[in-house]
Write a protein that holds these residues in place. Structure first.
Motif, PDB file in Angstrom:
ATOM      1  N   ARG A  74       0.714  -1.227  -0.063  1.00 39.25           N
ATOM      2  CA  ARG A  74      -0.147   0.118  -0.131  1.00 39.25           C
ATOM      3  C   ARG A  74       0.946   1.312   0.033  1.00 39.25           C
ATOM      4  N   ILE A  75       1.900   1.412   0.974  1.00 44.66           N
ATOM      5  CA  ILE A  75       2.703   2.438   0.936  1.00 44.66           C
ATOM      6  C   ILE A  75       3.488   2.714  -0.347  1.00 44.66           C
ATOM      7  N   LEU A  76       4.143   1.629  -0.760  1.00 38.93           N
ATOM      8  CA  LEU A  76       4.767   1.672  -2.191  1.00 38.93           C
ATOM      9  C   LEU A  76       3.920   2.196  -3.419  1.00 38.93           C
ATOM     10  N   ILE A  77       2.703   1.558  -3.447  1.00 40.03           N
ATOM     11  CA  ILE A  77       1.762   2.135  -4.470  1.00 40.03           C
ATOM     12  C   ILE A  77       1.170   3.323  -4.048  1.00 40.03           C
ATOM     13  N   GLY A  78       1.141   3.768  -2.840  1.00 40.97           N
ATOM     14  CA  GLY A  78       0.709   5.201  -2.624  1.00 40.97           C
ATOM     15  C   GLY A  78       1.741   6.147  -2.949  1.00 40.97           C
ATOM     16  N   PHE A  79       2.945   5.762  -2.879  1.00 43.23           N
ATOM     17  CA  PHE A  79       4.172   6.731  -3.192  1.00 43.23           C
ATOM     18  C   PHE A  79       4.084   7.029  -4.722  1.00 43.23           C
ATOM     19  N   ALA A  80       3.884   5.628  -5.496  1.00 45.15           N
ATOM     20  CA  ALA A  80       3.952   6.051  -7.179  1.00 45.15           C
ATOM     21  C   ALA A  80       2.882   6.754  -7.372  1.00 45.15           C
ATOM     22  N   LEU A  81       1.643   6.511  -6.856  1.00 52.70           N
ATOM     23  CA  LEU A  81       0.339   7.204  -7.478  1.00 52.70           C
ATOM     24  C   LEU A  81       0.506   8.537  -7.129  1.00 52.70           C
ATOM     25  N   SER A  82       1.059   9.034  -5.933  1.00 58.38           N
ATOM     26  CA  SER A  82       1.192  10.418  -5.573  1.00 58.38           C
ATOM     27  C   SER A  82       2.071  11.005  -6.426  1.00 58.38           C
ATOM     28  N   SER A  83       3.017  10.423  -7.079  1.00 64.31           N
ATOM     29  CA  SER A  83       3.934  11.282  -7.972  1.00 64.31           C
ATOM     30  C   SER A  83       3.701  11.151  -9.438  1.00 64.31           C
ATOM     31  N   ILE A  84       2.516  10.655  -9.900  1.00 65.35           N
ATOM     32  CA  ILE A  84       2.198  10.507 -11.285  1.00 65.35           C
ATOM     33  C   ILE A  84       1.034  11.484 -11.541  1.00 65.35           C
ATOM     34  N   THR A  85       1.432  12.200 -12.668  1.00 67.12           N
ATOM     35  CA  THR A  85       0.541  13.315 -13.066  1.00 67.12           C
ATOM     36  C   THR A  85       0.283  12.895 -14.436  1.00 67.12           C
ATOM     37  N   LEU A  86      -0.987  12.439 -14.749  1.00 69.13           N
ATOM     38  CA  LEU A  86      -1.608  12.290 -16.041  1.00 69.13           C
ATOM     39  C   LEU A  86      -2.700  13.269 -16.376  1.00 69.13           C
ATOM     40  N   ASN A  87      -2.688  14.227 -17.259  1.00 72.06           N
ATOM     41  CA  ASN A  87      -3.533  15.404 -17.365  1.00 72.06           C
ATOM     42  C   ASN A  87      -4.623  14.828 -18.336  1.00 72.06           C
ATOM     43  N   PHE A  88      -5.516  13.839 -18.155  1.00 72.40           N
ATOM     44  CA  PHE A  88      -6.617  13.550 -19.051  1.00 72.40           C
ATOM     45  C   PHE A  88      -7.502  12.521 -18.076  1.00 72.40           C
ATOM     46  N   PHE A  89      -8.988  12.732 -18.251  1.00 75.63           N
ATOM     47  CA  PHE A  89      -9.861  12.008 -17.473  1.00 75.63           C
ATOM     48  C   PHE A  89      -9.816  12.304 -15.972  1.00 75.63           C
ATOM     49  N   GLY A  90      -9.330  13.045 -15.617  1.00 72.58           N
ATOM     50  CA  GLY A  90      -9.092  13.809 -14.191  1.00 72.58           C
ATOM     51  C   GLY A  90      -8.278  12.866 -13.179  1.00 72.58           C
ATOM     52  N   LEU A  91      -7.275  12.132 -14.123  1.00 70.30           N
ATOM     53  CA  LEU A  91      -6.443  11.392 -13.608  1.00 70.30           C
ATOM     54  C   LEU A  91      -5.470  12.265 -12.780  1.00 70.30           C
ATOM     55  N   ASN A  92      -5.132  13.514 -12.922  1.00 67.45           N
ATOM     56  CA  ASN A  92      -4.218  14.138 -12.423  1.00 67.45           C
ATOM     57  C   ASN A  92      -4.713  14.510 -10.967  1.00 67.45           C
ATOM     58  N   TYR A  93      -6.029  14.576 -10.728  1.00 71.20           N
ATOM     59  CA  TYR A  93      -6.515  14.732  -9.306  1.00 71.20           C
ATOM     60  C   TYR A  93      -6.766  13.193  -8.697  1.00 71.20           C
ATOM     61  N   LEU A  94      -7.315  12.135  -9.496  1.00 72.92           N
ATOM     62  CA  LEU A  94      -7.839  10.959  -8.945  1.00 72.92           C
ATOM     63  C   LEU A  94      -6.599  10.032  -8.383  1.00 72.92           C
ATOM     64  N   LEU A  95      -5.387  10.008  -9.171  1.00 73.80           N
ATOM     65  CA  LEU A  95      -4.385   9.044  -9.010  1.00 73.80           C
ATOM     66  C   LEU A  95      -3.827   9.756  -7.586  1.00 73.80           C
ATOM     67  N   PRO A  96      -3.322  10.734  -7.344  1.00 72.72           N
ATOM     68  CA  PRO A  96      -2.602  11.316  -6.270  1.00 72.72           C
ATOM     69  C   PRO A  96      -3.609  11.050  -5.244  1.00 72.72           C
ATOM     70  N   ALA A  97      -4.734  11.362  -5.220  1.00 72.08           N
ATOM     71  CA  ALA A  97      -5.743  11.110  -4.035  1.00 72.08           C
ATOM     72  C   ALA A  97      -5.806   9.846  -3.394  1.00 72.08           C
ATOM     73  N   ILE A  98      -5.923   8.943  -4.330  1.00 71.61           N
ATOM     74  CA  ILE A  98      -5.856   7.316  -4.027  1.00 71.61           C
ATOM     75  C   ILE A  98      -4.409   7.073  -3.686  1.00 71.61           C
ATOM     76  N   GLY A  99      -3.247   7.674  -4.007  1.00 74.04           N
ATOM     77  CA  GLY A  99      -2.238   7.293  -3.146  1.00 74.04           C
ATOM     78  C   GLY A  99      -1.869   7.907  -2.090  1.00 74.04           C
ATOM     79  N   MET A 100      -2.402   8.880  -1.812  1.00 68.18           N
ATOM     80  CA  MET A 100      -2.362   9.679  -0.257  1.00 68.18           C
ATOM     81  C   MET A 100      -2.976   8.675   0.387  1.00 68.18           C
ATOM     82  N   LEU A 101      -4.230   8.098   0.168  1.00 64.67           N
ATOM     83  CA  LEU A 101      -5.141   7.201   0.890  1.00 64.67           C
ATOM     84  C   LEU A 101      -4.545   5.853   1.298  1.00 64.67           C
ATOM     85  N   LEU A 102      -4.100   5.462   0.287  1.00 66.96           N
ATOM     86  CA  LEU A 102      -3.270   4.251   0.304  1.00 66.96           C
ATOM     87  C   LEU A 102      -2.010   4.322   1.252  1.00 66.96           C
TER      88      LEU A 102
END
Length: 175
Positions: free
Chosen positions: A43-71
């Motif tokens: 969870r921690i490692l996936i959270g670190f990875a998702l918190s650092s990824i920025t994809l600027n389509f389909f709202g993923l630039n907001y969704l992925l870091p939020a999921i990463g922070m929660l994980l």
């Protein structure tokens, strides 16, 4: 053995009974599935990875870091009682969430432009980057402490590489 005797055993007596009752160690595939830290560290490692990824389509630039922070928060929550460094990681993650989620909500309003033009946003960004470095350093120390407690050589090269990588990215961002 009677139930009364089992309930009054010390930890050492219980461990010795378990050791003598098992003929041999379980197979490696079973040990791999039962490892209690596996889920939390994943969870921690996936959270670190998702918190650092920025994809600027389909709202993923907001969704992925939020999921990463929660994980990351859930992973450190599970390990917070293991040692003081994991507790410091958990507290750092709570502070990051206290900054991240209101900023995420602010980005959905018309006030985001005036907020980011203020000097408060610059100060908060510097504090956020500082907390990220504190989090990674505490994670490095937590892994070293766990290995030392297990009787292994206390090193955590992956966490140290994460710190160096983040330093490199911050320097490149400033340039």
């Amino acid at each position: 053995m009677r139930e009364y005797d089992v309930n009054n055993l010390s930890d050492q007596e219980f461990d010795s009974i378990l050791q003598y009752s098992m003929a041999e160690l379980p197979p490696d595939d079973i040990v791999y599935e039962v490892t209690p830290w596996r889920k939390s560290i994943n969870r921690i490692l996936i959270g670190f990875a998702l918190s650092s990824i920025t994809l600027n389509f389909f709202g993923l630039n907001y969704l992925l870091p939020a999921i990463g922070m929660l994980l990351t928060l859930l992973g450190f929550r599970t390990l917070r009682n293991e040692n003081r460094w994991f507790r410091a990681c958990w507290i750092s993650t709570i502070i990051r969430c206290a900054y991240f989620f209101p900023t995420l909500i602010l980005n959905t309003t018309i006030y985001q432009g005036s907020f980011y033009a203020s000097s408060l946003a610059s100060v908060l960004n510097v504090l956020n980057v500082s907390i990220i470095f504190i989090l990674y350093c505490c994670f490095w120390k937590a892994l070293r402490t766990v290995k030392e407690k297990a009787g292994l050589e206390p090193h955590a090269g992956g966490a140290a590489a994460l710190i160096l990588w983040t330093t490199f990215i911050c320097i490149m961002g400033l340039l």
